[in-house]
Design a protein around this motif. Structure first.
Motif, PDB file in Angstrom:
ATOM      1  N   ARG A   4      39.474  46.762  35.910  1.00  0.00           N
ATOM      2  CA  ARG A   4      39.228  46.748  37.505  1.00  0.00           C
ATOM      3  C   ARG A   4      38.229  47.271  38.532  1.00  0.00           C
ATOM      4  N   GLU A  26      41.458  41.220  41.459  1.00  0.00           N
ATOM      5  CA  GLU A  26      42.603  42.492  41.150  1.00  0.00           C
ATOM      6  C   GLU A  26      41.483  42.884  39.505  1.00  0.00           C
ATOM      7  N   TRP A  27      40.413  42.198  39.015  1.00  0.00           N
ATOM      8  CA  TRP A  27      39.903  41.686  37.921  1.00  0.00           C
ATOM      9  C   TRP A  27      38.135  42.064  38.572  1.00  0.00           C
TER      10      TRP A  27
END
Ligand code: PHE
Length: 342
Positions: free
Chosen positions: A217, A301-302
């Motif tokens: 993350r 998100e990543w």
């Protein structure tokens, strides 16, 4: 009579000769047996004396035969032992042992170092499809990077106009495969063979890369820098290394950096960690959002970094080997010279 037999026995060369003598003396029709038989016609007094003498003679010859027989057996055994004698103190004949090829050895070292930092090993095919090798890595068909890669294309059957498969030009397609298979978070390296049409002292048409990929993350360039420094210190076995991150461009990373390591080059001796030279060792950057999307990982998100370095190049640097082509010529003299074969 007695002397005749004892002399014959002493002179007998083998068991067969002994047996002949025994038959001649003591056999049914032997000389002494016949004399024994004559005892019956003698008068008692003579018989007693002659009988005793004959018996003594018989025993004596019998004993001499036995003694000679066992002496012959002993001599035969001695001769055999002499013939079969084995010197257990002689040194053994040396046999050459196989050893690990430098590229395999470096691959193992690299894998072990990254394993300590939590990276698993991922794999992909050497014959790769166009999409994994290029498109998914944000290299569309018209992109100039396609030409730069000097790609080997696999032939398609006539009339089949799908894009040809390629010999993978880098290990970066394994980023796509690993993320597609495992999703995020992910931390992998992917060592393996790659191919480009290139051949000179420092390039061979087949060579080896190791890809690194870390997605989570909040992974940043700072993490990339630390991981690469840790790796170099460990791999080159030096207390400190200095890395230089040079702004660069790869379609699949943004931002991108090429990384150089500080070194010196004096009298044909390469030293890592000190000096006023910089040696390029890898390409890297933050994985492009389009690459994450192509692999089914949500870029909102990543995020994370990727790098790719040449394993053969690492081996040349670590072991001071000037010509890359020699790696793949299977010349035992070369392998021995660098200590890679006994
Ligand atoms: N794939 C690039 C090459 O072959 C190296 C690289 C890998 C660059 C990952 C950035 C990130 O040169």
């Amino acid at each position: 009579l007695r002397n005749n037999y004892l002399t014959a026995i002493a002179g007998a060369g083998d068991e067969a000769a002994l047996e002949e003598i025994r038959v001649a003396a003591l056999g049914k029709k032997g000389e002494i047996s016949l004399k024994m038989r004559e005892l019956g016609q003698m008068d008692p007094a003579t018989r007693q004396a002659a009988g005793a003498a004959l018996n003594r003679l018989k025993d004596e010859i019998d004993a001499a035969l036995r003694a000679k027989k066992s002496a012959l057996a002993d001599a035969a055994l001695d001769a055999r032992l002499k013939g079969e004698w084995l010197d257990v103190t002689l040194p053994g004949r040396p046999r050459r042992q196989g050893t690990i090829h430098p590229v395999s050895q470096v691959t193992e070292e690299v894998t072990a170092i990254f394993a300590d930092m939590g990276f698993a090993v991922a794999e992909g095919p050497q014959i790769e499809d166009d999409w994994h090798n290029f498109d998914a890595l944000n290299i569309p068909p018209e992109h100039p990077a396609r030409q730069e890669h000097d790609t080997f294309f696999m032939a398609r059957a006539e009339g089949d106009d799908r894009p040809p498969h390629v010999l993978r030009t880098h290990t970066s397609p394994v980023q796509i495969r690993a993320m597609a298979a495992q999703g995020a978070p992910i931390r992998v390296i992917a060592p393996g063979r790659v191919y480009r049409m290139d051949m000179d002292q420092t390039h061979t048409p087949m060579f080896h890369q190791v890809e690194g990929l870390a997605i989570d993350r909040d992974i940043s360039m700072a993490n990339l820098k630390w991981v690469l420094e840790e790796f170099c210190r460990s791999f080159f076995e030096v207390d400190s290394v200095e890395l230089r991150f040079r702004a660069s461009h790869f379609p699949f990373t943004e931002p991108s950096a090429e990384v150089d390591i500080r070194c010196s080059w004096e009298g044909g001796q390469l030293k890592i960690g000190e000096g006023d030279k910089w040696m390029e060792i890898l390409g890297s950057g933050m994985v492009h959002p389009k690459v994450l999307s192509a692999a089914g990982v949500d870029p909102n998100e990543w995020q994370g970094f990727a790098f790719g370095m040449g394993i053969d190049r690492l081996a040349m640097l670590k072991y001071g080997i000037p010509d890359l082509r020699a790696f793949f010529e299977s010349d035992l003299r070369w392998l021995r010279h660098y200590g890679f074969a006994a």
